[in-house]
Design a protein around this motif. Structure first.
Motif, PDB file in Angstrom:
ATOM      1  N   MET A 177      24.167  63.143 -85.302  1.00  0.00           N
ATOM      2  CA  MET A 177      23.893  64.128 -86.347  1.00  0.00           C
ATOM      3  C   MET A 177      24.998  64.116 -87.400  1.00  0.00           C
ATOM      4  SD  MET A 177      21.001  65.495 -85.622  1.00  0.00           S
ATOM      5  CE  MET A 177      20.867  67.000 -86.538  1.00  0.00           C
ATOM      6  N   ASN A 178      26.221  63.855 -86.957  1.00  0.00           N
ATOM      7  CA  ASN A 178      27.312  63.770 -87.923  1.00  0.00           C
ATOM      8  C   ASN A 178      27.086  62.636 -88.916  1.00  0.00           C
ATOM      9  OD1 ASN A 178      28.652  65.936 -86.931  1.00  0.00           O
ATOM     10  ND2 ASN A 178      30.115  64.777 -85.713  1.00  0.00           N
ATOM     11  N   PHE A 179      26.658  61.499 -88.402  1.00  0.00           N
ATOM     12  CA  PHE A 179      26.349  60.389 -89.300  1.00  0.00           C
ATOM     13  C   PHE A 179      25.266  60.797 -90.283  1.00  0.00           C
ATOM     14  CE2 PHE A 179      28.510  57.801 -86.147  1.00  0.00           C
ATOM     15  CZ  PHE A 179      29.142  56.877 -86.944  1.00  0.00           C
ATOM     16  N   GLU A 180      24.276  61.467 -89.717  1.00  0.00           N
ATOM     17  CA  GLU A 180      23.144  61.846 -90.534  1.00  0.00           C
ATOM     18  C   GLU A 180      23.548  62.808 -91.648  1.00  0.00           C
ATOM     19  OE1 GLU A 180      18.728  62.497 -88.988  1.00  0.00           O
ATOM     20  OE2 GLU A 180      20.197  61.301 -87.982  1.00  0.00           O
ATOM     21  N   ILE A 181      24.387  63.757 -91.304  1.00  0.00           N
ATOM     22  CA  ILE A 181      24.739  64.773 -92.288  1.00  0.00           C
ATOM     23  C   ILE A 181      25.597  64.145 -93.391  1.00  0.00           C
ATOM     24  CG2 ILE A 181      26.932  65.948 -91.711  1.00  0.00           C
ATOM     25  CD1 ILE A 181      23.580  67.618 -92.183  1.00  0.00           C
ATOM     26  N   GLN A 182      26.413  63.172 -93.010  1.00  0.00           N
ATOM     27  CA  GLN A 182      27.201  62.472 -94.028  1.00  0.00           C
ATOM     28  C   GLN A 182      26.269  61.736 -95.000  1.00  0.00           C
ATOM     29  OE1 GLN A 182      31.066  59.829 -93.929  1.00  0.00           O
ATOM     30  NE2 GLN A 182      29.395  58.599 -93.098  1.00  0.00           N
ATOM     31  N   ARG A 183      25.272  61.100 -94.421  1.00  0.00           N
ATOM     32  CA  ARG A 183      24.313  60.353 -95.237  1.00  0.00           C
ATOM     33  C   ARG A 183      23.539  61.298 -96.163  1.00  0.00           C
ATOM     34  NH1 ARG A 183      19.489  58.447 -94.060  1.00  0.00           N
ATOM     35  NH2 ARG A 183      19.455  59.311 -91.967  1.00  0.00           N
ATOM     36  N   ILE A 184      23.069  62.402 -95.595  1.00  0.00           N
ATOM     37  CA  ILE A 184      22.295  63.359 -96.388  1.00  0.00           C
ATOM     38  C   ILE A 184      23.137  63.924 -97.523  1.00  0.00           C
ATOM     39  CG2 ILE A 184      21.296  65.674 -96.311  1.00  0.00           C
ATOM     40  CD1 ILE A 184      20.352  64.958 -93.446  1.00  0.00           C
ATOM     41  N   TRP A 185      24.366  64.262 -97.179  1.00  0.00           N
ATOM     42  CA  TRP A 185      25.256  64.847 -98.179  1.00  0.00           C
ATOM     43  C   TRP A 185      25.521  63.843 -99.299  1.00  0.00           C
ATOM     44  CZ3 TRP A 185      30.594  63.173 -98.424  1.00  0.00           C
ATOM     45  CH2 TRP A 185      31.328  63.841 -99.420  1.00  0.00           C
ATOM     46  N   GLN A 186      25.728  62.589 -98.914  1.00  0.00           N
ATOM     47  CA  GLN A 186      25.986  61.596 -99.958  1.00  0.00           C
ATOM     48  C   GLN A 186      24.747  61.342-100.809  1.00  0.00           C
ATOM     49  OE1 GLN A 186      27.960  58.341 -97.747  1.00  0.00           O
ATOM     50  NE2 GLN A 186      29.841  59.006 -98.759  1.00  0.00           N
ATOM     51  N   ALA A 187      23.587  61.461-100.175  1.00  0.00           N
ATOM     52  CA  ALA A 187      22.350  61.221-100.924  1.00  0.00           C
ATOM     53  C   ALA A 187      22.029  62.374-101.873  1.00  0.00           C
ATOM     54  CB  ALA A 187      21.188  61.000 -99.956  1.00  0.00           C
ATOM     55  N   THR A 188      22.327  63.597-101.461  1.00  0.00           N
ATOM     56  CA  THR A 188      21.933  64.740-102.288  1.00  0.00           C
ATOM     57  C   THR A 188      23.030  65.211-103.226  1.00  0.00           C
ATOM     58  OG1 THR A 188      22.637  66.299-100.592  1.00  0.00           O
ATOM     59  CG2 THR A 188      20.335  65.629-100.538  1.00  0.00           C
ATOM     60  N   GLY A 189      24.271  64.932-102.874  1.00  0.00           N
ATOM     61  CA  GLY A 189      25.368  65.331-103.745  1.00  0.00           C
ATOM     62  C   GLY A 189      25.649  66.821-103.785  1.00  0.00           C
ATOM     63  N   CYS A 190      25.130  67.563-102.800  1.00  0.00           N
ATOM     64  CA  CYS A 190      25.392  69.008-102.815  1.00  0.00           C
ATOM     65  C   CYS A 190      26.782  69.313-102.252  1.00  0.00           C
ATOM     66  CB  CYS A 190      24.318  69.753-102.032  1.00  0.00           C
ATOM     67  SG  CYS A 190      24.150  69.236-100.332  1.00  0.00           S
ATOM     68  N   SER A 191      27.266  70.506-102.558  1.00  0.00           N
ATOM     69  CA  SER A 191      28.523  70.952-101.958  1.00  0.00           C
ATOM     70  C   SER A 191      28.195  71.528-100.588  1.00  0.00           C
ATOM     71  CB  SER A 191      29.188  72.047-102.785  1.00  0.00           C
ATOM     72  OG  SER A 191      29.029  71.787-104.154  1.00  0.00           O
ATOM     73  N   VAL A 192      29.099  71.303 -99.624  1.00  0.00           N
ATOM     74  CA  VAL A 192      28.819  71.772 -98.270  1.00  0.00           C
ATOM     75  C   VAL A 192      29.997  72.579 -97.735  1.00  0.00           C
ATOM     76  CG1 VAL A 192      28.281  71.081 -95.906  1.00  0.00           C
ATOM     77  CG2 VAL A 192      27.396  69.724 -97.804  1.00  0.00           C
TER      78      VAL A 192
END
Ligand SMILES: Nc1ncnc2c1ncn2[C@@H]1O[C@H](COP(=O)(O)OP(=O)(O)OP(=O)(O)O)[C@@H](O)[C@H]1O
Ligand SMILES: [Mg+2]
Lengths: 259, 289
Positions: A177-192
């Protein structure tokens, strides 16, 4: 204040008042800023006020002191683009996964034919494209949490608040899930803003790790993590990584007197 | 567990009930509803029927062995004989009681759900009404029956209102409980997404509360039948309560027991209808962890 921050937390304090008149100061003098697109991990003892902080930033609760600006504006002005992921997925059992993802848009009254396609894309992005018509009881805990993440992303949030989203998952699922969240964050560019109990998770994911001390909750360390992106498994075993982890441990340890 | 092959060959005479529903045959397992006639539910139904038949057998055996005088106790055989002898008499009176009970149940359910919702959504209502409701609930509703007859006359209405008064409370409590048990994360999700109160109610709260509301309704439906009968006891010239009363005055025990059997049967049937409707409306409940 400054408009170039995604979030400005200015000297924020939160005091709960119980019915018998006792007051409990949970947050005091919190001051930090998040740049657009930044990934900020938040760690701290249980009860130090991390959830309270996220709820205050999302506008679910009002700070009793100070102010919070999202993109330079007070949250009360109706910012449309905050989303939250909770520790448990809390999907609606009477809706299939696709319809669960679409729920926020129905609340906002912005659901269109197009959004169905987008929700499907999001599910595909987290590897659940084939489960769109399934119900949550047919999914594992990790899959359910991925659906909950899609539900948060469906409204195109610029700010994603996550409160121990993987706390209930086993270590292996958590890693993926950590990998996934990194990928999602990089794809969407949102602040987390990502609250976690796992220091290594905080370091591996974050551009920064904010350490919250307790009684009252305040920032005791704010550490930039200078590891290259995208991060892979190998970073977990680098010396730089373990140095960050022990630095943060020492901050938390100092507080409890364990160190 | 019995192996499926064995239980497939020759168990319950499930005349006409195909075990695998058409959906299952099409290999479409995605809908969250149990198969219509699963082997389990057929077996459960068979056991229930066996239990009831067994009860009648034991009852009849006791009567045959102990041979009590007919003005004290009769067996199911006499009771059923009475039913067969005067079918129209029982049918018309059953219809009366059924209508009273259903009207009372419908009214009680509507009011109960409204009150439960008001208790949940309004702190003002809650602080004023909740103690008052609990206080009123302690009054035996049977004691209200004479009052309702003064208010609404000797006809249909007074009995329906007695049934309503009894059916009402379980729905208030269960609606309130159901609405209050919506997880706080869902409330927060609605607030973050600026859901209107109406959307939150219709998309989350009330659907969430359906199973709980139906648990209340299952209690209420039998109570409503009892309420109608009580109303008929006090002032009635029709209905199964009146049948019992009349039989009592004529020491006609077969007729009285026949009425008991019919009452039990309609209460049971209504209970299962409500239960079935609840399962249909909230199929996810059977998958709850
Ligand atoms: N609604 C509330 N009313 C009163 N006190 C509260 C409320 N919510 C939280 N608190 C108190 O605030 C403190 C911080 O709680 P919070 O949930 O923010 O901690 P946390 O850092 O998220 O802890 P954890 O890591 O265990 O989730 C706790 O002492 C808690 O008792
Ligand atoms: Mg917390």
């Amino acid at each position: 204040m400054n408009n170039e921050y995604a979030i400005s937390v200015n000297n924020v304090g939160k005091t709960y008042r119980s019915r018998d008149g006792q007051s409990n100061t949970v947050l005091k003098g919190l001051d930090f800023h998040v740049k657009p697109g930044q990934f900020v991990s938040i760690v701290g003892q249980s009860g130090s006020g991390k959830t309270t902080l996220l709820k205050t930033i999302s506008g679910l609760q009002e700070p009793t002191e100070g102010e919070i600006l999202v993109k330079g504006r007070p949250i009360r002005d109706g910012i449309e683009d905050i989303a939250m992921v909770f520790q448990s997925p809390v999907l609606l059992p009477w809706r299939n996964n696709l319809d669960n993802v679409l729920l926020p848009l129905e609340f906002r009254g912005t659901r269109t034919d197009e959004s169905r396609r987008y929700a499907q894309e999001l599910l595909e992005m987290v590897g659940l494209g084939g489960k769109a018509k399934r119900y949550s009881y047919e999914l594992s805990g990790g899959m359910q949490q991925r659906v909950a993440i899609c539900r948060a992303l469906v409204s195109h949030p610029e700010l994603l608040l996550m409160d121990e989203p993987f706390g209930a998952l086993d270590a292996m699922t958590r890693d993926s899930m950590n990998f996934e969240i990194q990928r999602i964050w990089q794809a969407t560019g949102c602040s987390v803003l990502f609250v976690t109990h796992s220091i290594s998770e905080a370091v591996w994911l974050g551009d920064r790790v904010v350490v919250v001390g307790d009684r009252p909750g305040r920032i005791i360390a704010d550490i930039s993590i200078e590891l290259p992106r995208p991060r892979g498994k190998e970073h977990r075993f680098s010396t730089a990584f373990s140095d960050y982890v022990s630095e943060i441990e020492s901050h938390i340890g100092v507080l409890t007197g364990i160190s | 567990m019995a192996s499926p092959e064995i239980s497939d060959i020759g168990d319950v005479g499930s005349d006409g009930l195909r075990r695998s529903s058409p959906e299952a045959a099409l290999g479409e397992p995605s809908a969250p509803r149990p198969k219509r006639f699963s082997r389990d539910s057929v077996a459960a139904g068979a056991k229930a029927v066996a239990g009831i038949v067994g009860l009648f057998v034991v009852w009849q055996l006791l009567v045959s062995i102990l041979a009590p005088p007919e003005y004290l106790f009769v067996g199911p055989v006499s009771a059923f004989a009475e039913l067969i002898e005067r079918p129209e008499y029982f049918a018309s009176n059953t219809l009366v009681t059924l209508q009273e009970a259903l009207a009372g149940f419908a009214l009680g359910t509507a009011l109960g759900v409204l009150c439960g919702a008001a208790l949940h959504y309004s702190t003002t209502v809650r602080s004023f009404l909740y103690p008052a409701l609990i206080a009123i609930d302690t009054i035996p509703k049977v004691a209200l029956a004479p009052l309702f007859i003064v208010w609404f006359g000797f006809g249909f209405e007074s009995k329906a209102f007695v049934a309503m008064a009894i059916a009402f409370f379980p729905l208030v409590i269960n609606t309130y409980d159901g609405l209050s048990s919506v997880p706080h994360e869902l409330q927060e999700l609605a607030r973050i997404n600026k859901a209107s109160p109406w959307k939150k109610m219709t998309k989350i709260d009330f659907i969430y509360a359906v199973p709980s509301i139906f648990s209340g309704a299952k209690i209420s439906i039998s109570l409503a039948v009892g309420g109608a009968v009580v109303g008929e006891f006090i002032a009635g010239s029709k209905g199964l309560g009146y049948v019992v009363l009349l039989a009592n005055s004529q020491v006609d025990l077969p007729s009285m027991f026949a009425a008991f059997i019919v009452l039990a049967a309609i209460a049971l049937a209504l209970f299962f209808i409500v239960d079935f409707a609840g399962r249909k409306l909230a199929p996810w409940k059977s998958h709850a962890k």
